[in-house]
Design a protein around this motif. Structure first.
Motif, PDB file in Angstrom:
ATOM      1  N   MET A 216      24.191 148.333  41.105  1.00 60.41           N
ATOM      2  CA  MET A 216      23.398 148.172  42.408  1.00 60.41           C
ATOM      3  C   MET A 216      23.305 147.732  43.796  1.00 60.41           C
ATOM      4  SD  MET A 216      20.721 145.832  40.210  1.00 60.41           S
ATOM      5  CE  MET A 216      19.511 146.347  38.554  1.00 60.41           C
ATOM      6  N   GLY A 217      24.682 147.282  44.128  1.00 63.13           N
ATOM      7  CA  GLY A 217      25.584 147.045  45.214  1.00 63.13           C
ATOM      8  C   GLY A 217      26.081 145.878  45.457  1.00 63.13           C
ATOM      9  N   CYS A 218      26.357 144.768  44.280  1.00 62.38           N
ATOM     10  CA  CYS A 218      26.820 143.290  44.659  1.00 62.38           C
ATOM     11  C   CYS A 218      28.261 143.213  44.268  1.00 62.38           C
ATOM     12  CB  CYS A 218      26.123 142.165  43.014  1.00 62.38           C
ATOM     13  SG  CYS A 218      24.778 141.888  42.961  1.00 62.38           S
ATOM     14  N   THR A 219      28.900 142.780  44.949  1.00 63.19           N
ATOM     15  CA  THR A 219      30.389 142.780  45.267  1.00 63.19           C
ATOM     16  C   THR A 219      31.048 142.076  44.024  1.00 63.19           C
ATOM     17  OG1 THR A 219      29.774 142.554  47.419  1.00 63.19           O
ATOM     18  CG2 THR A 219      32.399 142.461  46.856  1.00 63.19           C
ATOM     19  N   THR A 220      30.682 140.420  43.781  1.00 62.55           N
ATOM     20  CA  THR A 220      31.443 139.798  43.019  1.00 62.55           C
ATOM     21  C   THR A 220      29.573 139.442  41.992  1.00 62.55           C
ATOM     22  OG1 THR A 220      32.503 138.970  44.356  1.00 62.55           O
ATOM     23  CG2 THR A 220      32.141 137.540  42.503  1.00 62.55           C
ATOM     24  N   VAL A 221      30.122 139.596  41.155  1.00 58.46           N
ATOM     25  CA  VAL A 221      29.196 138.805  40.097  1.00 58.46           C
ATOM     26  C   VAL A 221      29.259 138.279  38.611  1.00 58.46           C
ATOM     27  CG1 VAL A 221      27.358 139.901  37.644  1.00 58.46           C
ATOM     28  CG2 VAL A 221      27.736 141.596  39.526  1.00 58.46           C
ATOM     29  N   VAL A 222      29.031 136.478  38.960  1.00 60.41           N
ATOM     30  CA  VAL A 222      29.843 135.592  37.622  1.00 60.41           C
ATOM     31  C   VAL A 222      28.247 135.559  36.660  1.00 60.41           C
ATOM     32  CG1 VAL A 222      30.435 133.666  37.493  1.00 60.41           C
ATOM     33  CG2 VAL A 222      30.653 134.519  39.942  1.00 60.41           C
ATOM     34  N   VAL A 223      28.443 135.946  35.174  1.00 60.25           N
ATOM     35  CA  VAL A 223      28.127 135.834  34.458  1.00 60.25           C
ATOM     36  C   VAL A 223      28.355 134.388  33.356  1.00 60.25           C
ATOM     37  CG1 VAL A 223      26.913 136.621  32.502  1.00 60.25           C
ATOM     38  CG2 VAL A 223      27.886 138.320  33.741  1.00 60.25           C
ATOM     39  N   LYS A 224      26.882 133.376  33.498  1.00 58.87           N
ATOM     40  CA  LYS A 224      26.898 131.993  33.433  1.00 58.87           C
ATOM     41  C   LYS A 224      26.460 132.231  31.529  1.00 58.87           C
ATOM     42  CE  LYS A 224      24.494 130.544  36.646  1.00 58.87           C
ATOM     43  NZ  LYS A 224      23.217 129.744  36.956  1.00 58.87           N
TER      44      LYS A 224
END
Length: 315
Positions: A216-224
């Protein structure tokens, strides 16, 4: 200013005893609010942080302003509204389970936050703008303010950090989903719970969620992942970072905000994605050791001791 964030903070009444609120006779007063939690946690970690909102011109509003200012957060852009009240909430506790939350925030001063209330210069000079999904749930003007703040940040190369923080007591998932997905698509850093990700993206598993949001365009994804830690991904890194075992959890509220603050602290300090996630896991875990939304957030030295980067001297 390294970080700017905004949203509603409320006065929280926390009963001394567990059980139904109708039997509670004494309460502890403190404050609650996802964005101010992040601001306070980051200030304790040594960062320059600004938070703004609208508060009622009442004693509760003055109390919130005093507490947040006292934590070293810049509140120079906070506005007051003489026609509306400051929001309140009550916690109802049953043993060590997650508390029930009762909001008294409808038509509060903060719910009237609008694009006209934003100081574009203030936002444009920050390194990070931190947004949550709570603010757009408050009202149409507040939602418009969120998108305007993101526009200002994007035009000035300010990193946009987004925590969906889904609150289904404020709006239903059918209404929330398109709004939160649009914000996520504009975020540089997405900090999302595994359950939240499944609600929004309809996919299972941290790696699939990261893949979906990065597309979608996120550079960094952090899944808690709660006590299991987190999963982090950007174009260079894919990794699971183990969490910290807490044997006796006092209060889980505020842990996600603490994680966000710890992670952003690591990013601002130039650490790797894994090291930033370690900071996030540490602050989030320490938040659960203390009752209250923000009381358990550590100083930088306390965090270093907790995650084993520094020795502990008790006397």
């Amino acid at each position: 200013m390294e970080v700017v964030t905004f949203g509603e903070s409320m006065v929280l009444f926390y009963p001394d005893a567990t059980g139904p609120l109708r039997y509670a006779t004494s309460f502890r007063k403190t404050i609650a609010g996802a964005e101010s939690n992040v601001a306070i946690a980051m200030a304790r970690l040594g960062h320059s942080v600004g938070w703004f909102s609208k508060l009622g011109e009442d004693e509760f509003g003055r109390y919130i302003l005093s507490v947040i200012r006292g934590e070293g957060v810049d509140v120079s852009r906070v506005l007051t509204d003489s026609n509306r009240n400051t929001g309140l909430l009550f916690k109802e506790r049953f043993g060590f389970s997650n508390p029930n939350i009762y909001y008294y925030r409808k038509d509060s001063a903060a719910s009237r936050l609008s694009p006209e209330d934003l100081d574009a210069s203030y936002i444009s000079k920050a390194k990070v703008l931190h947004i949550t999904g709570i603010t757009p749930a408050l009202s149409t003007p507040a939602q418009e303010a969120v998108f305007e703040a993101i526009r200002i940040a994007k035009e000035n190369n300010v990193i946009v950090s987004f925590d969906p923080n889904i609150r289904l007591k404020l709006w239903d998932i059918e209404t929330a989903k398109p709004v939160l997905l649009e914000i996520a698509s504009k975020a540089d850093i997405l900090l999302i719970g595994e359950d939240e990700g499944e609600l929004l993206a309809g996919t299972n598993g941290p790696e699939e969620l990261a893949k979906t949001f990065m597309s979608m365009g996120c550079t960094t994804v952090v899944v808690k992942l709660g006590k299991r830690g987190c999963y982090v991904e950007n174009t260079d890194t894919k990794d699971y970072i183990e969490g910290y075992l807490i044997e006796k959890v006092e209060d889980t509220v505020g842990a996600g905000d603490g994680f966000a603050a710890g992670f952003l602290s690591g990013i601002l300090r130039g650490l790797s994605l894994q090291e930033a996630a370690e900071y996030g896991n540490g602050v989030g875990a320490m938040a659960t050791l203390v009752s209250g939304d923000m009381e358990g957030f550590p100083t930088y030295n306390q965090l270093m001791t907790f995650i084993g980067k520094r020795g502990y001297i008790d006397r």
